[in-house]
Design a protein around this motif. Structure first.
Motif, PDB file in Angstrom:
ATOM      1  N   ILE A 443       0.855  -1.186   0.000  1.00  0.00           N
ATOM      2  CA  ILE A 443       0.000   0.000   0.000  1.00  0.00           C
ATOM      3  C   ILE A 443       0.892   1.238   0.000  1.00  0.00           C
ATOM      4  O   ILE A 443       1.789   1.354   0.838  1.00  0.00           O
ATOM      5  CB  ILE A 443      -0.916   0.032   1.233  1.00  0.00           C
ATOM      6  CG1 ILE A 443      -1.804  -1.213   1.279  1.00  0.00           C
ATOM      7  CG2 ILE A 443      -1.780   1.289   1.243  1.00  0.00           C
ATOM      8  CD1 ILE A 443      -2.581  -1.365   2.569  1.00  0.00           C
ATOM      9  N   ILE A 444       0.652   2.145  -0.947  1.00  0.00           N
ATOM     10  CA  ILE A 444       1.363   3.427  -0.967  1.00  0.00           C
ATOM     11  C   ILE A 444       0.323   4.522  -0.757  1.00  0.00           C
ATOM     12  O   ILE A 444      -0.664   4.612  -1.497  1.00  0.00           O
ATOM     13  CB  ILE A 444       2.125   3.626  -2.289  1.00  0.00           C
ATOM     14  CG1 ILE A 444       3.221   2.557  -2.427  1.00  0.00           C
ATOM     15  CG2 ILE A 444       2.719   5.024  -2.362  1.00  0.00           C
ATOM     16  CD1 ILE A 444       4.039   2.655  -3.703  1.00  0.00           C
ATOM     17  N   GLU A 472       8.854  12.680   1.615  1.00  0.00           N
ATOM     18  CA  GLU A 472       8.468  13.425   2.812  1.00  0.00           C
ATOM     19  C   GLU A 472       7.016  13.188   3.231  1.00  0.00           C
ATOM     20  O   GLU A 472       6.685  13.289   4.410  1.00  0.00           O
ATOM     21  CB  GLU A 472       8.680  14.929   2.583  1.00  0.00           C
ATOM     22  CG  GLU A 472      10.144  15.321   2.451  1.00  0.00           C
ATOM     23  CD  GLU A 472      10.308  16.816   2.271  1.00  0.00           C
ATOM     24  OE1 GLU A 472       9.271  17.523   2.225  1.00  0.00           O
ATOM     25  OE2 GLU A 472      11.457  17.284   2.175  1.00  0.00           O
ATOM     26  N   HIS A 473       6.161  12.867   2.275  1.00  0.00           N
ATOM     27  CA  HIS A 473       4.734  12.807   2.597  1.00  0.00           C
ATOM     28  C   HIS A 473       4.079  11.459   2.282  1.00  0.00           C
ATOM     29  O   HIS A 473       2.904  11.286   2.567  1.00  0.00           O
ATOM     30  CB  HIS A 473       3.974  13.907   1.834  1.00  0.00           C
ATOM     31  CG  HIS A 473       4.473  15.284   2.126  1.00  0.00           C
ATOM     32  ND1 HIS A 473       4.289  15.898   3.348  1.00  0.00           N
ATOM     33  CD2 HIS A 473       5.180  16.160   1.357  1.00  0.00           C
ATOM     34  CE1 HIS A 473       4.841  17.101   3.326  1.00  0.00           C
ATOM     35  NE2 HIS A 473       5.387  17.283   2.136  1.00  0.00           N
ATOM     36  N   ARG A 474       4.801  10.512   1.685  1.00  0.00           N
ATOM     37  CA  ARG A 474       4.167   9.251   1.301  1.00  0.00           C
ATOM     38  C   ARG A 474       4.849   8.058   1.961  1.00  0.00           C
ATOM     39  O   ARG A 474       6.068   8.036   2.135  1.00  0.00           O
ATOM     40  CB  ARG A 474       4.179   9.075  -0.224  1.00  0.00           C
ATOM     41  CG  ARG A 474       3.234  10.048  -0.923  1.00  0.00           C
ATOM     42  CD  ARG A 474       3.101   9.718  -2.387  1.00  0.00           C
ATOM     43  NE  ARG A 474       4.386   9.691  -3.045  1.00  0.00           N
ATOM     44  CZ  ARG A 474       4.654   8.989  -4.140  1.00  0.00           C
ATOM     45  NH1 ARG A 474       3.716   8.233  -4.669  1.00  0.00           N
ATOM     46  NH2 ARG A 474       5.844   9.032  -4.690  1.00  0.00           N
ATOM     47  N   VAL A 475       3.992   7.101   2.297  1.00  0.00           N
ATOM     48  CA  VAL A 475       4.459   5.928   3.039  1.00  0.00           C
ATOM     49  C   VAL A 475       4.140   4.666   2.234  1.00  0.00           C
ATOM     50  O   VAL A 475       3.076   4.560   1.605  1.00  0.00           O
ATOM     51  CB  VAL A 475       3.757   5.839   4.416  1.00  0.00           C
ATOM     52  CG1 VAL A 475       4.261   4.636   5.206  1.00  0.00           C
ATOM     53  CG2 VAL A 475       3.966   7.115   5.193  1.00  0.00           C
ATOM     54  N   MET A 476       5.070   3.704   2.270  1.00  0.00           N
ATOM     55  CA  MET A 476       4.825   2.395   1.674  1.00  0.00           C
ATOM     56  C   MET A 476       4.678   1.371   2.791  1.00  0.00           C
ATOM     57  O   MET A 476       5.582   1.182   3.602  1.00  0.00           O
ATOM     58  CB  MET A 476       5.963   1.980   0.736  1.00  0.00           C
ATOM     59  CG  MET A 476       5.714   0.619   0.061  1.00  0.00           C
ATOM     60  SD  MET A 476       6.876   0.252  -1.276  1.00  0.00           S
ATOM     61  CE  MET A 476       8.396   0.042  -0.329  1.00  0.00           C
ATOM     62  N   LEU A 477       3.488   0.746   2.853  1.00  0.00           N
ATOM     63  CA  LEU A 477       3.192  -0.269   3.861  1.00  0.00           C
ATOM     64  C   LEU A 477       3.173  -1.642   3.213  1.00  0.00           C
ATOM     65  O   LEU A 477       2.661  -1.800   2.094  1.00  0.00           O
ATOM     66  CB  LEU A 477       1.827  -0.003   4.507  1.00  0.00           C
ATOM     67  CG  LEU A 477       1.610   1.369   5.148  1.00  0.00           C
ATOM     68  CD1 LEU A 477       0.132   1.581   5.429  1.00  0.00           C
ATOM     69  CD2 LEU A 477       2.412   1.489   6.431  1.00  0.00           C
ATOM     70  N   LYS A 478       3.711  -2.624   3.904  1.00  0.00           N
ATOM     71  CA  LYS A 478       3.639  -4.010   3.430  1.00  0.00           C
ATOM     72  C   LYS A 478       2.938  -4.847   4.494  1.00  0.00           C
ATOM     73  O   LYS A 478       3.329  -4.836   5.658  1.00  0.00           O
ATOM     74  CB  LYS A 478       5.035  -4.570   3.130  1.00  0.00           C
ATOM     75  CG  LYS A 478       5.644  -4.014   1.846  1.00  0.00           C
ATOM     76  CD  LYS A 478       6.917  -4.753   1.462  1.00  0.00           C
ATOM     77  CE  LYS A 478       7.473  -4.258   0.142  1.00  0.00           C
ATOM     78  NZ  LYS A 478       6.642  -4.637  -1.007  1.00  0.00           N
ATOM     79  N   ALA A 502      -4.694   6.445  -2.011  1.00  0.00           N
ATOM     80  CA  ALA A 502      -3.893   5.250  -1.733  1.00  0.00           C
ATOM     81  C   ALA A 502      -3.968   4.272  -2.899  1.00  0.00           C
ATOM     82  O   ALA A 502      -4.989   4.171  -3.577  1.00  0.00           O
ATOM     83  CB  ALA A 502      -4.366   4.574  -0.448  1.00  0.00           C
ATOM     84  N   SER A 503      -2.883   3.540  -3.146  1.00  0.00           N
ATOM     85  CA  SER A 503      -2.873   2.510  -4.183  1.00  0.00           C
ATOM     86  C   SER A 503      -2.510   1.177  -3.554  1.00  0.00           C
ATOM     87  O   SER A 503      -1.873   1.118  -2.492  1.00  0.00           O
ATOM     88  CB  SER A 503      -1.874   2.860  -5.289  1.00  0.00           C
ATOM     89  OG  SER A 503      -0.550   2.922  -4.772  1.00  0.00           O
ATOM     90  N   PHE A 504      -2.908   0.095  -4.235  1.00  0.00           N
ATOM     91  CA  PHE A 504      -2.755  -1.237  -3.648  1.00  0.00           C
ATOM     92  C   PHE A 504      -2.323  -2.235  -4.714  1.00  0.00           C
ATOM     93  O   PHE A 504      -2.830  -2.221  -5.838  1.00  0.00           O
ATOM     94  CB  PHE A 504      -4.081  -1.682  -3.025  1.00  0.00           C
ATOM     95  CG  PHE A 504      -4.042  -3.048  -2.392  1.00  0.00           C
ATOM     96  CD1 PHE A 504      -3.216  -3.298  -1.297  1.00  0.00           C
ATOM     97  CD2 PHE A 504      -4.810  -4.091  -2.886  1.00  0.00           C
ATOM     98  CE1 PHE A 504      -3.184  -4.554  -0.705  1.00  0.00           C
ATOM     99  CE2 PHE A 504      -4.792  -5.342  -2.308  1.00  0.00           C
ATOM    100  CZ  PHE A 504      -3.972  -5.575  -1.207  1.00  0.00           C
ATOM    101  N   ASP A 505      -1.394  -3.093  -4.354  1.00  0.00           N
ATOM    102  CA  ASP A 505      -0.951  -4.175  -5.229  1.00  0.00           C
ATOM    103  C   ASP A 505      -0.625  -5.367  -4.342  1.00  0.00           C
ATOM    104  O   ASP A 505      -0.308  -5.204  -3.153  1.00  0.00           O
ATOM    105  CB  ASP A 505       0.292  -3.751  -6.027  1.00  0.00           C
ATOM    106  CG  ASP A 505       0.805  -4.871  -6.912  1.00  0.00           C
ATOM    107  OD1 ASP A 505       0.002  -5.426  -7.671  1.00  0.00           O
ATOM    108  OD2 ASP A 505       2.002  -5.197  -6.827  1.00  0.00           O
TER     109      ASP A 505
END
Length: 634
Positions: A443-444, A472-478, A502-505
């Protein structure tokens, strides 16, 4: 009026002179009568306008794809490339030219990779550029991987406003693993206005290498896509990795060993354009009298009949992530729908098909898809392209069960069995463990939505694996998700919580042990096989209650009461009731003894009790999917 009469008279004179379509080719289009043989006319007319692809040596050929996240401008960039190279006329109406399917135009997304050959002069040299526009949604990732097999490079498009998204990263790794040249393209205004797009073509020529092939080698053609035409049979899209091919050649399929005579070869511009020959390094189409859909296997290698070659590696089989039952809405249409499914799966080889049957819905199929959107698009294409009306059951994922005894292992010929139909879920006494499929989700998102997204993932039984700030402002969650938790409405909930940012893959992460049980849905005491669900034991009550509430909303009221129950074994865990319509039997009683009224009410109650026993409760077509969807706050 005089001009109209003159036109009609001229048309009649032309018809009287000759019935040969070739005689009309010198006339303007409005003076050409419809030929006796449309196919012959088409071929004669197209022969006059054939492109000579023999003038392009291998070093002047570039094969490339456009890859990106959803809605980052792939198809719009493709439109501008087609305009600049003169492949299509420049008008203000060119939108998604390569998106030919009705479902693509309605949804505004690409679901099928499409090919187009472009002719471009760079520094005095003519080049043949073969472009493949690919889908961006994760459910159609298989289309992307297949398209890359026919390319030596890619344009990786990134929307300047959206930045790098989850599918951007996934598509990058697909191209990187295939060892393709990658040209990053930042799209801000270029896709709409065409600004600086010609520079993109120059970079394609300078940075993407030509195919490493030779026309002196034996014919070796990879089938990377195919479609079915009712009149001409199978039309195979091929990439030549050696040799040349032309009309009249006898070819052989490395997969089926059947031989065919080539009746037409050509390129796509983006419509079919016949040519005399196709040469090594080029991408085009082939028609060879394949009448059965099973004869054209995606990933097959075609060679000359008397010059067999070592087959190309082909493609890794697509792994279905979602299964659903499909049944004809009208049982008499079974054979027509069977033919439609076969033809559509030729064009979409990532769908798996197994025959199935239901006590309620009759004979049908159990289909495997790459995701829920993939399933919805397949269903929509069946309706639009083949006028087929079908019922789709609730989507499920493939579970596994580890058998507990040697007798069962011998009977099932293995220690593990895979369950794709929930109604066949084995009893707990037969197994030592249940396994559920998992996926590693990426998730970004902008950091302001982290709290809501973390809470959403927690409700879906997800385990956090990583959290990284990519700027600075975006997070990548796994996260590690049970697949069953994301297939229905996770993506919609994620978009809702993040205002669409948010985007999802996701990618397959294997199986892990889980405490699973089978939950039945009963309507007036009768189990509905198509609504059987596999759930985690701790969530059984919540899921059962939600499904009963949803069914209460979608099942129409009858003249009798309908009891909707969720059951685990013989234990009822949730219930809702659909109240019956009620006739006012006391309307004619203006007074009199109360016993008369009670008698009428008792007789009405007995009639409704009898109706409940013999009445047929029909579940609407859209209920099978809608009952599984959860509200974002649940």
């Amino acid at each position: 009026m005089f001009a109209l009469a003159k036109w009609v008279l001229g048309l009649l004179v032309v018809r009287k002179k000759s019935c040969n379509a070739a005689a009309f080719l010198h006339l303007p289009p409005w003076r050409q009568p419809f030929p006796v043989d449309p196919t012959q006319f088409y071929r004669q007319y197209s022969t006059r306008n054939q492109k000579d692809v023999s003038m392009f040596p291998v070093e002047n050929i570039r094969n490339f794809s456009i890859i990106a996240h959803v809605d980052h401008g792939k198809s719009t960039l493709a439109d501008r490339l087609l305009e600049i190279t003169g492949t299509i006329s420049t008008t203000g109406h060119n939108k998604q030219v390569l998106d030919k399917l009705q479902v693509e135009r309605e949804r505004g997304i690409t679901v099928k990779a499409q090919t187009a050959s472009l002719f471009y002069n760079h520094e005095g040299t003519n080049y043949l550029l073969n472009l493949i526009d690919t889908p961006g949604h994760v459910d159609f990732n298989y289309e992307v991987s297949r398209s890359l097999s026919a390319c030596q490079g890619v344009l990786l498009v990134v929307d300047a406003n959206e930045g790098i998204q989850a599918q951007t990263v996934a598509n990058f790794y697909l191209a990187f693993e295939a060892q393709l040249s990658i040209i990053p393209v930042i799209n801000k205004i270029s896709a709409k206005l065409g600004t600086n797009v010609e520079r993109v073509l120059q970079e394609v020529i300078e940075k993407i290498p030509p195919p490493d092939v030779s026309t002196n080698d034996p014919l070796k053609a990879l089938v990377f896509d195919s479609t079915y035409d009712h009149f001409r049979g199978v039309i195979a899209n091929i990439a030549l990795f050696g040799g040349e091919i032309q009309k009249g050649h006898k070819i052989m399929s490395s997969h089926t060993k059947k031989t065919y005579e080539v009746s037409e070869v050509g390129i796509l511009t983006p419509n079919e354009q016949p040519v005399q020959k196709l040469y090594a390094g080029q991408v085009g189409y082939l028609i060879a009298g394949m009448k059965e859909v099973t004869e054209a296997q995606i990933g097959d290698t075609l060679c000359l009949h008397k010059q067999p070659v070592e087959p190309l590696p082909g493609f890794k089989s697509a792994k279905p992530m979602v299964f659903a039952g499909m049944y004809p809405a009208d049982k008499s249409e079974y054979n027509n729908i069977k033919s439609a499914v076969e033809k559509l799966t030729l064009n979409d080889s990532s769908v798996t098909v197994h025959r199935d049957s239901s006590l309620v819905l009759g004979a049908g199929w159990r289909l495997g898809f790459l995701g829920l959107l993939h399933m919805e698009v397949f269903n929509q294409r069946l309706e639009q392209e083949y006028n087929a009306s079908v019922i789709l059951t609730a989507p499920t994922v493939p579970y596994k069960a580890v058998l507990s005894s040697a007798k069962l292992i011998k009977e099932y010929r293995g220690e593990e069995i895979t369950i794709i139909n929930p109604s066949e879920f084995p009893d707990n006494s037969m197994v030592s463990a249940y396994l559920e499929p998992t996926v590693l989700g990426t998730i970004i998102t902008p950091d302001e939505y982290i709290g809501k997204i973390l809470a959403l993932c927690q409700t879906r039984s997800a385990v956090q694996k990583d959290m990284v700030y990519i700027d600075e402002h975006r997070v990548m969650l796994k996260y590690l998700f049970p697949l069953n938790e994301i297939i229905v409405d996770f993506y919609d909930a994620l978009k809702s919580l993040s205002s669409g940012y948010a985007s999802f893959d996701y990618e397959d992460a294997g199986y892990q042990p889980a405490d699973l049980i089978k939950m039945d849905i009963l309507l007036n005491g009768n189990s509905v096989e198509e609504l059987v669900t596999i759930v985690q034991k701790e969530k059984a009550f919540t899921v059962g209650k939600t499904m009963c509430e949803r069914l209460k909303d979608v099942i129409p009221r009858q003249l009798f009461e309908i009891a909707i129950q969720a059951a685990i074994g013989s234990k009822i865990i949730a219930r809702e009731t659909v109240k019956p319509y009620r006739k006012d039997v006391l309307a004619k009683c203006y007074g009199g003894d109360i016993s008369r009224k009670m008698k009428l009410l008792k007789r009405q109650a007995e009639g409704k009790k009898k109706l409940r026993k013999i009445g047929n409760v029909e579940v609407p077509k859209d209920a099978f999917i809608s009952v599984l969807k959860r509200q974002p706050d649940k």
